[in-house]
Design a protein around this motif. Structure first.
Motif, mmCIF file in Angstrom:
data_model
loop_
_atom_site.group_PDB
_atom_site.id
_atom_site.type_symbol
_atom_site.label_atom_id
_atom_site.label_comp_id
_atom_site.label_asym_id
_atom_site.label_seq_id
_atom_site.Cartn_x
_atom_site.Cartn_y
_atom_site.Cartn_z
ATOM 1 N N LEU A 75 56.524 17.447 -42.708
ATOM 2 C CA LEU A 75 56.500 18.225 -41.512
ATOM 3 C C LEU A 75 57.590 18.347 -40.548
ATOM 4 O O LEU A 75 57.821 18.905 -39.575
ATOM 5 N N ASP A 77 60.837 18.170 -41.719
ATOM 6 C CA ASP A 77 62.284 18.899 -42.450
ATOM 7 C C ASP A 77 62.067 20.209 -42.758
ATOM 8 O O ASP A 77 61.248 20.622 -43.478
ATOM 9 N N LYS A 78 62.638 20.977 -41.652
ATOM 10 C CA LYS A 78 62.565 22.517 -41.735
ATOM 11 C C LYS A 78 63.006 23.284 -43.200
ATOM 12 O O LYS A 78 62.725 24.216 -43.381
ATOM 13 N N SER A 79 64.284 22.447 -43.687
ATOM 14 C CA SER A 79 64.671 22.979 -44.990
ATOM 15 C C SER A 79 63.847 22.644 -46.248
ATOM 16 O O SER A 79 64.329 22.990 -47.200
ATOM 17 N N ASN A 80 62.726 21.780 -45.859
ATOM 18 C CA ASN A 80 61.737 21.619 -47.219
ATOM 19 C C ASN A 80 61.143 22.671 -47.478
ATOM 20 O O ASN A 80 60.437 23.632 -46.705
ATOM 21 N N SER A 81 60.990 22.935 -48.787
ATOM 22 C CA SER A 81 60.403 24.079 -49.526
ATOM 23 C C SER A 81 58.683 24.051 -48.986
ATOM 24 O O SER A 81 58.163 25.190 -49.090
ATOM 25 N N TYR A 83 57.748 23.152 -45.974
ATOM 26 C CA TYR A 83 57.766 23.150 -44.608
ATOM 27 C C TYR A 83 56.739 24.247 -44.120
ATOM 28 O O TYR A 83 56.847 25.178 -44.421
ATOM 29 N N ASP A 85 54.127 27.000 -41.845
ATOM 30 C CA ASP A 85 54.211 27.704 -40.770
ATOM 31 C C ASP A 85 52.931 27.209 -39.879
ATOM 32 O O ASP A 85 52.852 27.293 -38.481
ATOM 33 N N LEU A 111 53.903 21.972 -33.704
ATOM 34 C CA LEU A 111 53.675 22.645 -34.867
ATOM 35 C C LEU A 111 52.233 23.589 -34.465
ATOM 36 O O LEU A 111 51.498 23.054 -34.023
ATOM 37 N N ILE A 193 67.846 17.768 -31.405
ATOM 38 C CA ILE A 193 66.258 18.069 -31.219
ATOM 39 C C ILE A 193 66.002 17.941 -29.822
ATOM 40 O O ILE A 193 66.734 17.175 -28.997
ATOM 41 N N TYR A 198 58.900 13.850 -32.015
ATOM 42 C CA TYR A 198 59.741 13.845 -33.112
ATOM 43 C C TYR A 198 60.697 12.703 -33.183
ATOM 44 O O TYR A 198 60.828 11.977 -34.302
#
Length: 700
Positions: A75, A77-81, A83, A85, A111, A193, A198
């Motif tokens: 949750l 890491d936006k670069s995680n595959s 991640y 919506d 989120l 950020i 977070y």
């Protein structure tokens, strides 16, 4: 659209995942981690498609195990595959207050999410009524009430998913700045950020977050030290603040008319079932009932199955043409398969009882009772879950050890769990016990064979406890372990779930074990039916005159020919080669062959015996495996091979030996090293040999 399922353990999250994705799912690993990643796909309303990711269950964003640590890792890491919506927070409607703690934490990350109140049917039965519309209004997110087990509310959830884009602005349970405002401000600036919560989570968990560089880790660590950040103290303060906030949220939302009665009954039962003395006595009594049922209830279907395979073999030899293909089919495949299928009734009874105990909530009480004992031998109460699971199979049980927080406790649990007798050992025990223990009752109630079977299971558990105590001193670690668990309310078992579990486990046993058994049976039949050089021709010549003599008993002569050919076959030569090493344990070369094949799978022992004794031939009135084994004699002494001493020795060998390639593989996978499975293989084989040697020499 990527959708992540998040929730506490035992909220029905995996059930919902299966309901959404059906067969359209796969299991992989999260990048760089051995934790399973379950991903599936489903069609939503308005023609949209969603990728569903089932994240491990956790009670809060603060991880207590490797699996739980994945949740914030994904949750954050936006670069995680993986991640998402949208987050679907799955909550147990019967315990909403506790579940909303995680919900409020996830919402504070900013989120998009929606809340699923699962098990609403069970909540209504227990007198719990929830005002869903008021809850949705107060949380500022969509709330869907459903029952995943009954497929109730699924379409409503799909429509909600297709239209969810909103981030909750209503959930404001805690102001993160109340706990560490200066440290939070510094972290926000350092990693660029703007979300306070977070930043607070980064301060708590940064050493476990792989997406930070070593330099960033050092800088965050420096911020902690500069502002005196105390992680454990602040976690406790946050949790208290969140529960205080949730009490206001749930005012006039939950009406529980059955709580007093529900918990009153549970407490009454717990006073007896978790009592220091009576709790253990009742547990032992339940074990007696289970093992007695395994022998008493299963005897009739087993007789039918045994008779059916015997009839099939006899009719096959009568109707099919003589030749190698017929012998391979009947004496190899059918004999090997029959040796496994006959034990399905007993496997089914064992799994039925385990499923009932888990479904009612009693198994959690066993874990609770055993914690004090486990802690004395270097384990935590959570080690009981894998060890009890080991009664079924060591492979998933070793994987379940991931939930143990302490590395030392986890390693010791992995190392000793295979000592607990699994269902693969059950066919071996039952076959040997039926040969060496008479089927008589004590006091007209308890079967002697059931007592012997229970003794073998207790031996395995005792060995696991003793080895764990020794490893407590051998494996060094600075971590301290602790034990926290939730005892569920007692419920009636879901009989459909029990039946499904029995069916799935029995099917798995037949097909998984069956594939191995048939493969081994075919190889064994070939090795037992052929020999090097002209040995078989010489045996035929030796008995040619006797067979031509019409006054001789041809059945007896054919039996002698089969026996001599078996001893001179490839399998016979191999068996005789290892016989000197196993003779002190009371074993002949035929048992030696079974020991070798059992290293593929323990239950292969029975199929091996079936194949060897089918090829061996024998008198016409000793048709079943058991009868042939009882009738078998030592070629030197002329005495029966399967004496009481040999039987006990053989069962002890199987109780302790590491005879399962799958277990070796999963230990390697979980420890990421060949060191631990090799240590396990060596120490368990040594234990098995010594125990079998002592037992035979003492009892013979």
């Amino acid at each position: 659209m990527k959708v992540a399922l998040v929730g506490n353990p035992n909220t029905g999250k995996s059930t919902l995942f299966n309901l959404l994705t059906g067969l359209n799912q796969k299991v992989g690993n999260f990048p760089g981690i051995t934790v399973d990643k379950k991903v599936g796909y489903c069609k939503l309303a308005e023609g949209r498609t969603a990728e569903i990711i089932d994240l491990p269950g956790t009670y809060s964003l603060y991880p207590k195990s490797k699996d739980e640590g994945i949740v914030f890792q994904v949750l954050a890491d936006k670069s995680n595959s993986s991640y998402p919506d949208i987050i679907v927070l799955v909550a147990d409607a019967t315990n909403l207050r506790r579940n909303l703690l995680l919900c409020s934490q996830v919402a504070d990350l900013g989120l998009p999410m929606l809340l699923v109140l699962n098990m609403t049917d069970m909540a209504r039965k227990e007198g719990i009524h929830i005002n869903v519309n008021m809850l949705a209004k107060r949380l500022g997110i969509q709330v869907v009430a459903m029952s995943a087990r009954k497929n109730d509310g699924l379409e409503t959830l799909k429509k909600a998913l297709a239209n969810t884009t909103n981030i909750s602005t209503q959930i404001n349970g805690v102001d993160a700045n109340l706990f560490a405002s200066e440290a939070i401000s510094a972290v926000k600036q350092k990693i660029n950020i703007d979300n306070d919560y977070y930043a607070l989570q980064v301060l708590h968990q940064h050493e476990h977050l792989t997406f930070f560089t070593p330099q960033e880790q050092q800088e965050i660590e420096a911020i902690e030290k500069e502002f005196g950040f105390e992680s454990s103290k602040l976690q406790g303060a946050e949790t208290v603040a969140r529960y205080r906030y949730l009490s206001t949220v749930l005012t006039d939302v939950i009406f529980d008319t059955g709580a007093e009665r529900k918990f009153k009954n549970t407490d009454k039962l717990d006073r007896i079932l978790t009592h220091k003395f009576w709790g253990f006595a009742i547990f032992l009594l339940i074990l007696f009932v289970i093992f007695n049922a395994i022998f008493s209830w299963a005897s009739y279907p087993m007789d039918i199955i045994e008779g059916a395979f015997g009839w099939l073999t006899t009719v096959g030899h009568e109707r099919l043409p003589d030749g190698l293909l017929t012998d391979l089919l009947l004496d190899g495949v059918v004999a090997g398969l029959g040796g496994i299928v006959i034990f399905v009734p007993q496997i089914a009874i064992l799994f039925a009882f385990i499923s009932i105990l888990e479904d009612t909530g009693y198994m959690a009480r066993v874990t609770f009772m055993m914690d004090k004992m486990m802690s004395k031998v270097g384990l935590s109460g959570k080690s009981v879950v894998p060890m009890i699971g080991g009664l079924a199979c060591a492979v998933p049980s070793i994987m379940a050890a991931r939930n143990i927080e302490s590395w030392k406790d986890r390693m010791i649990t992995i190392m000793v769990t295979p000592l607990v007798s699994c269902s693969a050992r059950l066919p071996v025990y039952i076959l040997i016990i039926s040969i060496i223990i008479p089927s008589e009752s004590v006091w007209g109630i308890i079967n002697k064979q059931a007592i012997a079977l229970m003794f073998m299971y207790l031996v395995g558990i005792a060995a696991a406890v003793i080895v764990a105590w020794l490893m407590k001193f051998l494996i060094k670690a600075k971590e301290k372990s602790y034990f926290i668990m939730e005892l569920p309310v007692y419920r009636m078992p879901r009989w459909k779930n029990v039946a499904l579990t029995v069916y799935e486990k029995s099917k798995t046993f037949i097909f998984e074990a069956g594939k191995v058994i048939i493969a081994i049976s075919i190889v064994l039949w070939v090795m037992a039916s052929f020999g090097p050089g002209d040995r078989f021709e010489k045996i035929d010549q030796k008995y040619a005159t006797a067979l031509a003599d019409t006054t001789q008993n041809t059945d007896h002569i054919n039996s002698l020919i089969s026996s001599e050919k078996l001893e001179n076959s490839y399998v016979g030569i191999l068996g005789h080669a290892i016989e000197p090493a196993i003779r002190p344990l009371g074993y002949d070369w035929k048992i030696g062959i079974a020991l070798i094949t059992s290293f593929a799978a323990r239950e292969a022992f029975v199929g091996t015996m079936a194949t060897i004794y089918s090829v061996d031939g024998g008198d016409e009135d000793t048709g079943t495996i058991r009868e042939r084994m009882i009738a078998s004699k030592n070629s030197v002494t002329g005495l029966p091979i399967y004496t009481f001493a040999t039987g006990i020795s053989l069962m002890l060998f199987y109780a302790f030996a590491m005879q399962c390639m799958s277990t070796v593989a999963v230990v390697y996978r979980e420890t990421k090293s060949w060191k631990w499975p090799m240590i396990q293989l060596v120490y368990m084989t040594a234990m098995a040999y010594v125990a079998a040697l002592v037992a035979y020499q003492f009892l013979k």
